[in-house]
Design an enzyme around this catalytic site. Structure first.
Site, mmCIF file in Angstrom:
data_model
loop_
_atom_site.group_PDB
_atom_site.id
_atom_site.type_symbol
_atom_site.label_atom_id
_atom_site.label_comp_id
_atom_site.label_asym_id
_atom_site.label_seq_id
_atom_site.Cartn_x
_atom_site.Cartn_y
_atom_site.Cartn_z
ATOM 1 N N SER A 24 0.907 -1.227 -0.118
ATOM 2 C CA SER A 24 0.206 0.080 -0.097
ATOM 3 C C SER A 24 0.856 1.025 -0.074
ATOM 4 O O SER A 24 0.214 1.595 -1.068
ATOM 5 C CB SER A 24 -0.906 0.114 1.207
ATOM 6 O OG SER A 24 -1.787 -0.529 1.284
ATOM 7 N N ARG A 28 1.506 4.055 -3.430
ATOM 8 C CA ARG A 28 1.538 5.382 -2.928
ATOM 9 C C ARG A 28 2.255 6.346 -3.777
ATOM 10 O O ARG A 28 2.589 7.240 -4.003
ATOM 11 C CB ARG A 28 1.363 5.558 -2.071
ATOM 12 C CG ARG A 28 -0.637 5.740 -1.489
ATOM 13 C CD ARG A 28 -0.648 5.239 -0.313
ATOM 14 N NE ARG A 28 -2.053 4.860 -0.405
ATOM 15 C CZ ARG A 28 -3.075 3.622 -0.307
ATOM 16 N NH1 ARG A 28 -2.774 2.251 -0.482
ATOM 17 N NH2 ARG A 28 -4.500 3.925 -0.384
ATOM 18 N N SER A 174 -12.344 1.601 5.658
ATOM 19 C CA SER A 174 -11.381 1.992 5.009
ATOM 20 C C SER A 174 -10.791 3.521 5.138
ATOM 21 O O SER A 174 -9.936 4.138 4.781
ATOM 22 C CB SER A 174 -10.656 1.419 3.948
ATOM 23 O OG SER A 174 -11.685 -0.309 3.693
ATOM 24 N N ASP A 289 -9.036 -5.760 4.607
ATOM 25 C CA ASP A 289 -7.865 -7.182 4.939
ATOM 26 C C ASP A 289 -7.259 -7.890 5.500
ATOM 27 O O ASP A 289 -7.728 -8.889 5.481
ATOM 28 C CB ASP A 289 -6.383 -6.307 3.541
ATOM 29 C CG ASP A 289 -7.204 -5.835 2.071
ATOM 30 O OD1 ASP A 289 -7.862 -6.253 2.533
ATOM 31 O OD2 ASP A 289 -6.308 -5.248 1.914
#
Length: 403
Positions: A24, A28, A174, A289
């Protein structure tokens, strides 16, 4: 399809595990750096297939970009492509072409770009033309859809001529992933303002920042599961920070109730067994997740578990709720929606010497969530290479802990 038979190993070696870097954070950082003109050096990038695909496609001069099965890569590149100079076609695997992208595409079209679906309306593949004139700087988007849609818009916002004011409508899921995006943008010099459900970002430039990617808390969750289920275990996970940008650090709080204590040290966190509670109730809206991992641990340990915030699981690599129900059933564990949005895990599981085969449905998290059951009984994992999507070294690390 290849299979992997895991050894029945009720006790684990005490080892230090060098976790993969966060996918993640890596993805980004790569997008932010690309928007800035690659001014920064990004260290400790993830080896995950999703990140390596992102790295490859960002440097590609091809018109057609194939993201394979990388959902984050598809969403981030869809938004990033409107800042380019040439039209791009984004495509992916058969499953990727079944994952909706219309909410993000609609927002980008409202900004003024032209997007054409090349097959089914609302789904990849799609052709994206660069933005020529920004029509508006105000958008609204559902807050309960994939946070990756929101993050994709936020990261391109400072490069838009008029910036962006983004209203998140309804329940925001999220949230830590959205905050992670804003925090990383801030490190690279971009300021934002999140008030109530509106995020405002003025036109500005990303600066140079020497970013070091943290280890992956999502990957860490499976080792918490191993410790929770094993008879004896003490594992140290390297590269994790107590003050993390990642929302999946929530696993520390969850697993403290499920029988795992976390002790942070300078180079990582030590996991040790402690008594577990008999019940758990948790809202996974901010960390979906983790849901598969927690459902498996609760089912195998006989912990009564009530789960909410699972809505986004249906549009992941597979329909994760459907897949979980089917595989848990093999262990006499039920995942049942007792009322709208509220799921319960109820278990009649008893360890045995029976070898049970786990289908993975082309989903890396199905493979890794069920692997720790090897501490209770022999299992076989179908298509074990799916872990390459996020954690290529997973099976090697499993061998490290196996007695």
């Amino acid at each position: 399809m290849d299979n992997k038979k895991l050894p029945h190993s009720p006790k684990l070696k005490s080892v230090d595990i060098p976790l993969e870097a966060s996918k993640s954070e890596s993805n980004r950082a790569l997008i932010i750096n690309a928007i800035s003109g690659n001014r920064s050096v990004i260290r400790n990038l993830s080896n995950a297939r999703d990140t390596q695909t992102m790295l490859r496609l960002l440097s590609s001069e091809e018109t057609t970009l194939d993201v394979l099965d990388a959902g984050t890569t598809m969403r981030f590149l869809t938004a990033y492509s409107i800042l380019g100079e040439q039209p791009k076609i984004l495509t992916g695997t058969e499953r990727m072409q079944q994952r909706p992208i219309h909410i993000l595409a609609k927002s980008l079209k409202q900004l003024g770009t032209k997007i054409k679906y090349l097959n089914e309306e609302g789904f990849p593949p799609l052709r994206i033309k660069p933005l020529e004139h920004q029509k508006t700087n105000r958008l609204s988007i559902r807050g309960d859809v994939s946070s990756q849609f929101i993050s994709a818009l936020l990261m391109i916002a400072p490069a838009l001529p008029q910036g962006l004011s983004l209203e998140l409508k309804g329940k925001v899921g999220s949230r830590p992933y959205i905050q992670m995006t804003l925090d990383m943008m801030r490190l690279f010099g971009v300021q934002s303002n999140w008030t109530n459900n509106t995020i405002e970002i003025a036109p500005q430039s990303y600066g140079e920042y020497p970013y070091v990617v943290e280890s992956d808390w999502s990957g860490a969750s499976y080792w918490y599961s191993f410790v929770a289920l094993a008879d004896e275990a003490k594992i140290k996970l390297l590269g994790l920070r107590q003050k993390s940008l990642q929302g999946d650090i929530a696993i520390v709080r969850i697993m403290n109730q499920l029988g795992v204590m976390s002790t942070f040290e300078d180079d990582g966190v030590v996991l040790e067994k402690i008594p577990h509670q008999e019940e758990l109730e948790f809202d996974f809206s901010d960390c979906p997740d983790l849901a598969q991992t927690v459902a498996v641990v609760c089912g195998i340990k006989g912990i009564h578990c009530r789960m909410t915030g699972l809505e986004s699981l249906r549009i992941k690599e597979t329909d994760r709720i459907k897949a979980l129900k089917k595989e848990l059933k093999k262990f006499k564990i039920k995942l049942k929606e007792v009322e709208e949005g509220l799921w319960e895990v109820k278990s009649k599981y008893q360890p045995s010497e029976e070898i049970i085969a786990i289908e993975t449905y082309d989903d890396h998290r199905m493979a890794m969530a069920f692997a720790p059951i090897m501490t209770r009984q022999p299992i076989i994992i179908h298509n074990p290479s799916v872990v390459n999507k996020s954690y290529p070294g997973f099976w090697e690390h499993v061998e490290m802990v196996t007695l």
